[in-house]
Scaffold this active site. Sequence first.
Site, PDB file in Angstrom:
ATOM      1  N   TYR A   1      -4.496   7.534   5.467  1.00 67.44           N
ATOM      2  CA  TYR A   1      -5.519   8.780   5.532  1.00 67.44           C
ATOM      3  C   TYR A   1      -5.322   9.109   7.063  1.00 67.44           C
ATOM      4  CZ  TYR A   1      -7.834   8.278   1.281  1.00 67.44           C
ATOM      5  OH  TYR A   1      -8.127   8.342  -0.207  1.00 67.44           O
TER       6      TYR A   1
ATOM      7  N   LYS B   1      -1.887  -5.548   0.164  1.00 67.31           N
ATOM      8  CA  LYS B   1      -0.457  -5.686  -0.597  1.00 67.31           C
ATOM      9  C   LYS B   1       0.453  -6.030   0.503  1.00 67.31           C
ATOM     10  CE  LYS B   1       2.073  -5.006  -3.979  1.00 67.31           C
ATOM     11  NZ  LYS B   1       2.027  -6.004  -5.227  1.00 67.31           N
TER      12      LYS B   1
ATOM     13  N   ASP C   1      -2.994  -5.171  -6.696  1.00 67.62           N
ATOM     14  CA  ASP C   1      -2.696  -4.918  -8.247  1.00 67.62           C
ATOM     15  C   ASP C   1      -3.269  -6.191  -8.875  1.00 67.62           C
ATOM     16  OD1 ASP C   1      -1.065  -6.776  -6.647  1.00 67.62           O
ATOM     17  OD2 ASP C   1       0.787  -6.325  -7.746  1.00 67.62           O
TER      18      ASP C   1
ATOM     19  N   ASP D   1     -10.163   3.192  -1.702  1.00 71.95           N
ATOM     20  CA  ASP D   1     -10.411   4.506  -2.383  1.00 71.95           C
ATOM     21  C   ASP D   1     -10.242   4.283  -3.931  1.00 71.95           C
ATOM     22  OD1 ASP D   1     -10.884   7.314  -2.843  1.00 71.95           O
ATOM     23  OD2 ASP D   1      -8.755   7.379  -3.062  1.00 71.95           O
TER      24      ASP D   1
ATOM     25  N   ASP E   1     -13.239   3.513  -7.438  1.00 72.31           N
ATOM     26  CA  ASP E   1     -13.395   4.249  -8.710  1.00 72.31           C
ATOM     27  C   ASP E   1     -13.404   3.235  -9.769  1.00 72.31           C
ATOM     28  OD1 ASP E   1     -13.308   6.803  -7.106  1.00 72.31           O
ATOM     29  OD2 ASP E   1     -11.930   7.594  -8.650  1.00 72.31           O
TER      30      ASP E   1
END
Length: 354
Positions: free
Chosen positions: A137, A188, A220, A244, A248
């Site tokens: 971002y 990751k 993952d 982010d 969700d």
Amino acid sequence: MKSHDIAIIAGDGIGPEVTDEAFKVVQAAASRFGFEIRENRLPLGTDYYLENKQIFPDATFEEVKQHSAIYLGAIGDPRVPVGMIEFGIIAKLRFELDLYVNLRPVKLYDERLCPLKDKGPDDIDMLIVRENTEGAYSGMFGHAHKNQPLEVATQTMVYTRAGCERVIRYAFELAKLHGREQVTLVDKANAVRAQDIWTRVFAEVAADYPGMKTDHAYVDAACMWMIKNPEWFDVVVTTNLFGDIITDLGASLQGGMGIAASGNINPGHVSLFEPIHGSAPKHAGKGTASPVAAIMAGSMMLDYLGEKEAADAIEKSVIQLVKENRIRSVRTGEHATAEVGDMVVEQLGQFAPA
Ligand code: IPM
Ligand code: MG
């Protein structure tokens, strides 16, 4: 009487209607617990932009900074290009106020709201700490040869040692403060090798907290385990983009976007509270969106302002209403938006001084 000045950006879509319910509840808690909330509503959002051709005037930004906290309903509207208002308002506030922590609790209030089989409130209770000012971002992106066959598009993930350190330390301090047992790093680093900085800084910070268990998951695998074994997660710290995404997923474990709240925090400084859902333009103005996420963002805001008892009373009220099935679900259309706000205000009486 203690008083807090709040800048309110109700925003677009369902933002204004859920914000109204959040402040109905926040004001009711304030009067019961004996403090004052002064609301300063700022008409920012897509309508403001379309009328004024400015997203966030400098003078308004200066004004916003003078408050004890900022509350944001939701922004985003299909009448303007994708990301324009989001970046002009949310990202601007996150970056320019250096709101480096995005705290997103994932707490299941009742088994009935959870889409997973055989998982209950004891299994789903995480505090996700999303880094909020760096990573993908950072705004370092560009295109060359746009719309040509050899077009190139790049976006750089930026991690600074200082940026990693402060958010990881925040996660450990949060764990200590809340008597949590474990902090898990989600990254990751096996594929995005630059994220090795997270691995190293996490180990360094963890050494200052010898009593705290630590764990690690690649993002993952973290997505898989959040579904299969959500009880493995307690406090989680992660990068901006992964935070982010996994929040969700976390929101759906709690019951959906209609319940999940967040705090964009610069500890000790003016901070921003918002439901994590978007503006849902197609549901706007119908009065059927769930205000629970917005109400819980109000509770997080009060907690941040030092009004812990009021914040807890709001959360307990919501939990009770959910458990008693009076809040039947947090899906759009299940209740009238105002009906839920009214129920929470009434329920507050059980948990607050008269
Ligand atoms: C969030 C949102 C924002 C983000 C969007 C609106 C830019 O999805 O707060 O999670 O990606 O951070
Ligand atoms: Mg998001």
